[in-house]
Design a protein around this motif. Structure first.
Motif, PDB file in Angstrom:
ATOM      1  N   LEU A  64       0.838  -1.202   0.000  1.00 35.67           N
ATOM      2  CA  LEU A  64       0.000   0.000   0.000  1.00 35.67           C
ATOM      3  C   LEU A  64       0.873   1.252   0.000  1.00 35.67           C
ATOM      4  O   LEU A  64       0.626   2.213  -0.729  1.00 35.67           O
ATOM      5  N   GLY A  68       0.468   3.552  -3.090  1.00 37.77           N
ATOM      6  CA  GLY A  68      -0.543   4.574  -2.833  1.00 37.77           C
ATOM      7  C   GLY A  68       0.005   5.974  -2.598  1.00 37.77           C
ATOM      8  O   GLY A  68       1.196   6.183  -2.404  1.00 37.77           O
ATOM      9  N   PRO A  76      -1.009   4.472  -7.793  1.00 38.82           N
ATOM     10  CA  PRO A  76      -2.245   4.505  -7.001  1.00 38.82           C
ATOM     11  C   PRO A  76      -3.456   3.981  -7.766  1.00 38.82           C
ATOM     12  O   PRO A  76      -4.405   3.482  -7.192  1.00 38.82           O
ATOM     13  N   GLY A  77      -3.391   4.086  -9.098  1.00 31.91           N
ATOM     14  CA  GLY A  77      -4.515   3.616  -9.889  1.00 31.91           C
ATOM     15  C   GLY A  77      -4.644   2.103  -9.915  1.00 31.91           C
ATOM     16  O   GLY A  77      -5.667   1.570 -10.337  1.00 31.91           O
ATOM     17  N   LEU A  79      -4.382   0.284  -7.153  1.00 30.72           N
ATOM     18  CA  LEU A  79      -4.977  -0.160  -5.897  1.00 30.72           C
ATOM     19  C   LEU A  79      -6.442  -0.526  -6.096  1.00 30.72           C
ATOM     20  O   LEU A  79      -7.142   0.092  -6.894  1.00 30.72           O
ATOM     21  N   PHE A  80      -6.888  -1.521  -5.360  1.00 42.28           N
ATOM     22  CA  PHE A  80      -8.279  -1.969  -5.371  1.00 42.28           C
ATOM     23  C   PHE A  80      -8.731  -2.373  -6.763  1.00 42.28           C
ATOM     24  O   PHE A  80      -9.893  -2.198  -7.145  1.00 42.28           O
ATOM     25  N   THR A  81      -7.799  -2.877  -7.548  1.00 38.38           N
ATOM     26  CA  THR A  81      -8.148  -3.457  -8.834  1.00 38.38           C
ATOM     27  C   THR A  81      -7.594  -4.876  -8.872  1.00 38.38           C
ATOM     28  O   THR A  81      -6.857  -5.291  -7.976  1.00 38.38           O
ATOM     29  N   LEU A 163     -12.534  -5.406  -1.198  1.00 35.24           N
ATOM     30  CA  LEU A 163     -13.682  -6.163  -1.697  1.00 35.24           C
ATOM     31  C   LEU A 163     -14.311  -5.463  -2.887  1.00 35.24           C
ATOM     32  O   LEU A 163     -15.096  -4.532  -2.719  1.00 35.24           O
ATOM     33  N   VAL A 164     -13.974  -5.886  -4.086  1.00 37.30           N
ATOM     34  CA  VAL A 164     -14.693  -5.404  -5.264  1.00 37.30           C
ATOM     35  C   VAL A 164     -15.208  -6.649  -5.964  1.00 37.30           C
ATOM     36  O   VAL A 164     -14.449  -7.344  -6.644  1.00 37.30           O
ATOM     37  N   GLU A 167     -14.036  -8.458  -9.249  1.00 35.77           N
ATOM     38  CA  GLU A 167     -12.722  -7.995  -9.663  1.00 35.77           C
ATOM     39  C   GLU A 167     -11.624  -8.421  -8.696  1.00 35.77           C
ATOM     40  O   GLU A 167     -10.621  -8.996  -9.097  1.00 35.77           O
ATOM     41  N   PHE A 176     -14.754 -13.896   4.209  1.00 36.20           N
ATOM     42  CA  PHE A 176     -14.676 -12.836   5.203  1.00 36.20           C
ATOM     43  C   PHE A 176     -15.922 -11.956   5.157  1.00 36.20           C
ATOM     44  O   PHE A 176     -16.511 -11.605   6.188  1.00 36.20           O
ATOM     45  N   GLU A 177     -16.343 -11.618   3.937  1.00 38.26           N
ATOM     46  CA  GLU A 177     -17.528 -10.773   3.791  1.00 38.26           C
ATOM     47  C   GLU A 177     -18.759 -11.453   4.376  1.00 38.26           C
ATOM     48  O   GLU A 177     -19.563 -10.845   5.084  1.00 38.26           O
ATOM     49  N   GLN A 180     -18.816 -11.259   8.001  1.00 36.30           N
ATOM     50  CA  GLN A 180     -19.215  -9.912   8.402  1.00 36.30           C
ATOM     51  C   GLN A 180     -20.735  -9.728   8.344  1.00 36.30           C
ATOM     52  O   GLN A 180     -21.344  -9.094   9.195  1.00 36.30           O
ATOM     53  N   LEU A 181     -21.326 -10.293   7.267  1.00 41.19           N
ATOM     54  CA  LEU A 181     -22.759 -10.122   7.091  1.00 41.19           C
ATOM     55  C   LEU A 181     -23.546 -11.055   7.983  1.00 41.19           C
ATOM     56  O   LEU A 181     -24.763 -10.944   8.078  1.00 41.19           O
TER      57      LEU A 181
ATOM     58  N   ASN B  60     -21.165  -3.695  12.703  1.00 40.72           N
ATOM     59  CA  ASN B  60     -21.579  -5.093  12.572  1.00 40.72           C
ATOM     60  C   ASN B  60     -20.553  -6.024  13.204  1.00 40.72           C
ATOM     61  O   ASN B  60     -20.900  -7.005  13.855  1.00 40.72           O
ATOM     62  N   ASN B  64     -21.192  -8.443  16.363  1.00 35.16           N
ATOM     63  CA  ASN B  64     -20.983  -9.884  16.254  1.00 35.16           C
ATOM     64  C   ASN B  64     -20.081 -10.399  17.361  1.00 35.16           C
ATOM     65  O   ASN B  64     -20.282 -11.499  17.886  1.00 35.16           O
ATOM     66  N   ARG B 128     -13.822   6.165 -11.151  1.00 32.28           N
ATOM     67  CA  ARG B 128     -13.255   4.866 -11.524  1.00 32.28           C
ATOM     68  C   ARG B 128     -13.525   3.860 -10.407  1.00 32.28           C
ATOM     69  O   ARG B 128     -13.904   2.720 -10.638  1.00 32.28           O
ATOM     70  N   ARG B 129     -13.314   4.334  -9.190  1.00 36.11           N
ATOM     71  CA  ARG B 129     -13.478   3.441  -8.056  1.00 36.11           C
ATOM     72  C   ARG B 129     -14.103   4.219  -6.916  1.00 36.11           C
ATOM     73  O   ARG B 129     -13.559   5.232  -6.485  1.00 36.11           O
ATOM     74  N   ALA B 137     -23.365  -4.549   5.105  1.00 30.84           N
ATOM     75  CA  ALA B 137     -23.014  -4.987   6.461  1.00 30.84           C
ATOM     76  C   ALA B 137     -22.817  -3.836   7.442  1.00 30.84           C
ATOM     77  O   ALA B 137     -23.192  -3.939   8.598  1.00 30.84           O
ATOM     78  N   THR B 161     -17.717  -0.364  -6.976  1.00 32.52           N
ATOM     79  CA  THR B 161     -17.590  -0.006  -5.562  1.00 32.52           C
ATOM     80  C   THR B 161     -16.623  -0.907  -4.830  1.00 32.52           C
ATOM     81  O   THR B 161     -16.647  -2.128  -4.970  1.00 32.52           O
ATOM     82  N   LEU B 162     -15.769  -0.293  -4.043  1.00 37.93           N
ATOM     83  CA  LEU B 162     -14.872  -1.021  -3.166  1.00 37.93           C
ATOM     84  C   LEU B 162     -15.504  -1.043  -1.777  1.00 37.93           C
ATOM     85  O   LEU B 162     -15.756   0.002  -1.194  1.00 37.93           O
ATOM     86  N   ALA B 163     -15.810  -2.235  -1.265  1.00 37.81           N
ATOM     87  CA  ALA B 163     -16.464  -2.348   0.027  1.00 37.81           C
ATOM     88  C   ALA B 163     -15.427  -2.509   1.131  1.00 37.81           C
ATOM     89  O   ALA B 163     -14.723  -3.496   1.183  1.00 37.81           O
ATOM     90  N   SER B 176      -5.308   6.854   0.057  1.00 36.52           N
ATOM     91  CA  SER B 176      -4.178   6.238  -0.643  1.00 36.52           C
ATOM     92  C   SER B 176      -4.221   6.499  -2.131  1.00 36.52           C
ATOM     93  O   SER B 176      -3.312   6.145  -2.864  1.00 36.52           O
ATOM     94  N   GLY B 177      -5.295   7.071  -2.604  1.00 34.79           N
ATOM     95  CA  GLY B 177      -5.405   7.336  -4.030  1.00 34.79           C
ATOM     96  C   GLY B 177      -5.938   6.161  -4.815  1.00 34.79           C
ATOM     97  O   GLY B 177      -6.127   6.239  -6.024  1.00 34.79           O
TER      98      GLY B 177
END
Lengths: 220, 250, 364
Positions: A64, A68, A76-77, A79-81, A163-164, A167, A176-177, A180-181, B60, B64, B128-129, B137, B161-163, B176-177
């Protein structure tokens, strides 16, 4: 079913891409550590082993910071991809691939390589026609084990890829999700799928490793 | 014998230390309350001589944990839903549930991002994101999703969306960008230097609820803490406002 | 420029080795007890190990360069290749090809035909040794360095003879076609005597703590080495004439015939005989009836003080055939005997020794 299939496919494709990414560097590092003595050998060995030893989230944090805005901002672009997910899995799989590759190369008698050289084979020909074929089962095992590791990667992935769905959401993240739910049945399905997949990968790696003990050459 | 001496001394200190300090009040709180409760906790300790032991996380997640049996005296969540789950499980008496304070929802971008000239809808559509706390949750994510549904943008934004695990994670993702837009609480945006607020969501209806656990051995102290949180006195109110939280009744 | 110019020292683990050699011999033998010293020496010669001090030159060129054919004790056949592939690699690496007749003889002597298609990792120990030897011979061909570590070990008697015969033919050819150096390690002094021009003995001292210091003694003619190792002062090489029962007759260079133990011998065998100086008696007049079957005439040619005894070289004379060498037998007498019998140089004497004193050292 889609809730199972999407993370499963994501996991498989991330793990495959990660394994492909570390295959050459991992094998090369394994060869270097097995066959060459150089100043800083211990340091390189330590650095390569590091992701195996420190917590995965710490590795995630380092990535990160590298990528980042809060750190070196190299990309940074990414990240999360999907790219970040592959990178995280790759970094976590690399030490395993390098370590197993090193063992595979150490299992090849260096005197055989000397003999090949004395028979006129160049260093690269020796590598291609003698060392690699003799190490191939161990190397295959290294890649399979790396793949298994990439498949199960969570700590670094959750930090840089998050979490995407579709992707970056791998099996591990999906489990994990669901926790959480509070959706325990869904989590259980995913856990079973992940367990089966990992078991298959490890069993394959084990068979490849034991097979490589037979290729040792004529006893004098 | 000489080798045992340092060990004995160590044990003595540990025992001695435990005997002197009072049992902390165990508070499980939403992630967005971390900085607020650190300060409120100091204030509480100054008044009552009891420190807080604070556990934060997505509402949540902390709910829990308590449901699974984690020992706690007080739970404060970013929405009433989690506290109601505890009531249903019999861990919190229905009469013990209180609404404490509110928060605003804001849209943020990374600090260094270029100035936003367009409307917030266009900004969101071009993202983009998008970074949110988990939209099903976590309360912060639920509030954000509700607003985006209202705008009619949720369907197209969902796959981008990033959750995040909680609202702080969602915030960090923007800082973090990695995400170019995020929806978080105003209090979180204020606490971070990595993001910039570009829009405030009107009347998002963010309400923090709290309850005293039935199993608590210090229900009176727990209630006093909740009193502090609800802005029953001036110092409490000042701290809440300084952190950016909304007093109820406004 | 001589073939071998070695002056080096090497230490590793508990082995401390020094090696000095300046020689132009074509085939060098290394002899000594089993242990890591000899293989280490070979690998220093190949350039696989670097000496700590000193240099190693073959034909004036530092070791490690140039074509090489090496048959190590642990074979080092490429296990994932077939025998044929291993041999082909050697042919490709060779500085020049072996003459077809010699190559055919090689394959025949080592009986490699049935092995060619087999995978190297599937060979038995003995089969692998034969392939390793063939590979080395092919790779070194005529001018390359040929290094053989115990080439005849674990071969049965019949095969040993065949292979030894082939190696002698190979040696002949190599001498006439460029003459690359060859080094053979063996624990059999006989084999070295047959194959090599010079032999160096590896002498090892073991310190109380286990540390081994090894050095190669000055090279000597194989016969001398063999004699010293076996304690035989006299070596006689010749052909068996006749066999009768337990004995056989043997013609010395010079024409004299002696009786030797005949068990296991056949007429026509070429043999190497050993005789100790202590077992040879000297008489100044015909002793008459004695149990010794062998009585020879000669003259005292040399006398050497050796502390406990005097070594006399008795010239048996004779210039039979094309062998211009005069056969000299060494015998040991005490000083007292020397005086009493008046054994001065030039004195005619008779030599007596029993059939049983003759040792058959080698048979071809």
């Amino acid at each position: 079913m889609d809730e199972l299939l999407t993370p499963l496919l994501t996991s498989l494709s991330v793990a495959l891409a990660a394994t492909a990414l570390v295959a050459v560097p991992g094998v090369a590092l394994g060869w270097l550590l097995a066959r060459r003595r150089f100043p800083g050998h211990a340091l390189v060995d330590g650095l390569v082993q590091l992701p195996l030893v420190i917590p995965a989230v710490a590795v995630g944090y380092c990535l990160l910071w590298l990528l980042g805005e809060t750190g070196l901002a190299l990309a940074p672009g990414a990240l999360f991809t999907r790219k970040a997910a592959v990178l995280a899995a790759a970094v976590m799989a690399l030490p395993l691939v390098a370590r197993m590759a090193r063992l595979a190369f150490e299992g090849v008698d260096p005197r055989l390589e000397r003999m090949a050289r004395s028979l006129g084979l160049s260093p690269s020909a020796t590598l291609l026609r003698v060392t690699l074929p003799l190490a191939r089962r161990g190397l295959a095992g290294a890649l399979v084990l790396g793949f298994a590791r990439a498949l199960g990667e969570f700590g670094a992935t959750v930090v840089v890829a998050g979490l995407v769905p579709g992707e970056t959401e791998t099996l591990a993240l999906a489990i994990f999700e669901d926790i959480q739910l509070g959706d325990e049945r869904a989590a259980l399905r995913l856990v079973l799928a992940a367990a089966l997949l990992s078991f298959a990968a490890v069993a394959l790696a084990g068979r490849l490793a034991s097979g490589s003990q037979h290729d040792r050459g004529a006893r004098p | 014998m000489p080798r045992l001496l340092p060990l004995l001394l160590l044990l003595l200190c540990a025992c001695g230390g435990g005997a002197e300090r009072p049992e902390p009040l165990r508070v499980h709180a939403a992630a967005s309350l971390r900085d607020l409760f650190a300060e409120l906790g100091s204030e509480f300790e100054a008044r009552h001589g009891v420190p807080l032991r604070l556990t934060t996380g997505g509402s949540n997640l902390i709910a829990n944990q308590v449901l699974a049996g984690a020992p706690a005296d007080v739970l404060v969540s970013a929405s009433a839903l989690e506290v109601e789950r505890l009531v249903e499980a019999g861990l919190v008496p229905a009469s013990g549930v209180r609404e404490l304070f509110g928060n605003a929802l804001v849209v943020v971008v990374p600090e260094g991002a270029p100035g936003v000239e367009t409307s917030v809808e266009v900004l969101l559509q071009g993202a983009r994101r998008l970074s949110l706390a988990h939209p099903r949750a976590v309360p912060a994510g639920r509030y954000a999703r509700a607003w985006l549904v209202e705008l009619g943008l949720w369907d197209e934004l969902e796959q981008r969306t990033l959750a995040g695990m909680d609202v702080r994670a969602a915030l960090a993702a923007v800082a973090s960008g990695g995400a170019d837009v995020g929806v978080v609480y105003r209090t979180d945006a204020m606490a971070s230097e990595g993001v910039r607020v570009v829009h405030e969501v009107p009347a998002a209806g963010v309400r923090y609820a709290g309850g005293v656990l039935a199993d608590s051995e210090r229900p009176e102290l727990a209630r006093q803490f909740l009193d502090l949180c609800s802005g029953a006195d001036a110092e409490g109110r000042a701290i809440l406002e300084a952190h950016g939280f909304l007093l109820l009744g406004e | 420029m001589s073939r071998f110019e070695l002056d080096l020292a090497f230490a590793r683990g508990d082995l401390d080795l020094t090696w000095q050699l300046s020689s132009d011999c074509a085939w060098l033998g290394l002899f000594g007890a089993s242990g890591r010293g000899k293989t280490t020496a070979l690998e220093l010669l190949l350039g696989w190990l670097r000496p700590d001090r000193g240099s190693a030159l073959l034909g004036g060129v530092p070791v490690g360069a140039g074509p090489v054919g090496y048959a190590p004790q642990d074979l080092l056949l490429l296990p994932h290749w077939t025998v044929a592939q291993n041999l082909d690699a050697a042919r490709e690496a060779a500085p020049e090809p072996l003459p077809p007749a010699l190559e055919a003889a090689l394959l025949a002597a080592l009986e490699l035909e049935p092995l060619l298609a087999r995978q190297a990792s599937a060979l038995s120990g003995g089969e692998g040794r034969r392939v390793a030897l063939a590979r080395a011979v092919l790779a070194a061909a005529g001018t390359g360095l040929l290094v053989l570590d115990e080439p005849l070990a674990s071969l049965d008697r019949g095969r040993r003879q065949l292979v030894l015969g082939f190696l002698l033919d190979l040696a002949d050819w190599r001498r006439t076609s460029g003459g690359g150096p060859a080094v053979v390690v063996s624990h059999s002094a006989i084999d070295l005597m047959v194959l090599c021009d010079e032999v160096q003995v590896l002498e090892t001292e073991v310190a109380p703590g286990g540390a081994r210091t090894s050095r190669f003694l000055a090279p000597g003619a194989p016969a001398e080495v063999l004699a010293e190792e076996g304690g035989y002062d006299n070596l006689l090489v010749g052909t068996v004439e006749r066999v009768f029962g337990d004995a056989a007759s043997f013609v010395l260079p010079g024409g004299a015939e002696i009786t030797i133990p005949g068990r296991d011998l056949e007429a026509g065998d070429r043999v190497v005989l050993g005789l100790r100086g202590d077992d040879v008696l000297v008489a100044t007049e015909d002793p008459g009836a004695v149990s010794a079957r062998n009585v020879l005439e000669g003259r005292v040619a040399t006398a050497t003080q050796r502390g406990a005894y005097v070594a006399l070289g008795i010239d048996l004379g004779g210039e039979a055939g094309g062998d211009a060498r005069r056969l000299v037998i060494e015998t040991h007498v005490t000083e007292g005997a020397l005086r009493d019998l008046d054994l001065e140089l030039g004195r005619s004497v008779l030599l007596l020794f029993k059939t049983r004193s003759i040792a058959i050292l080698a048979r071809r």
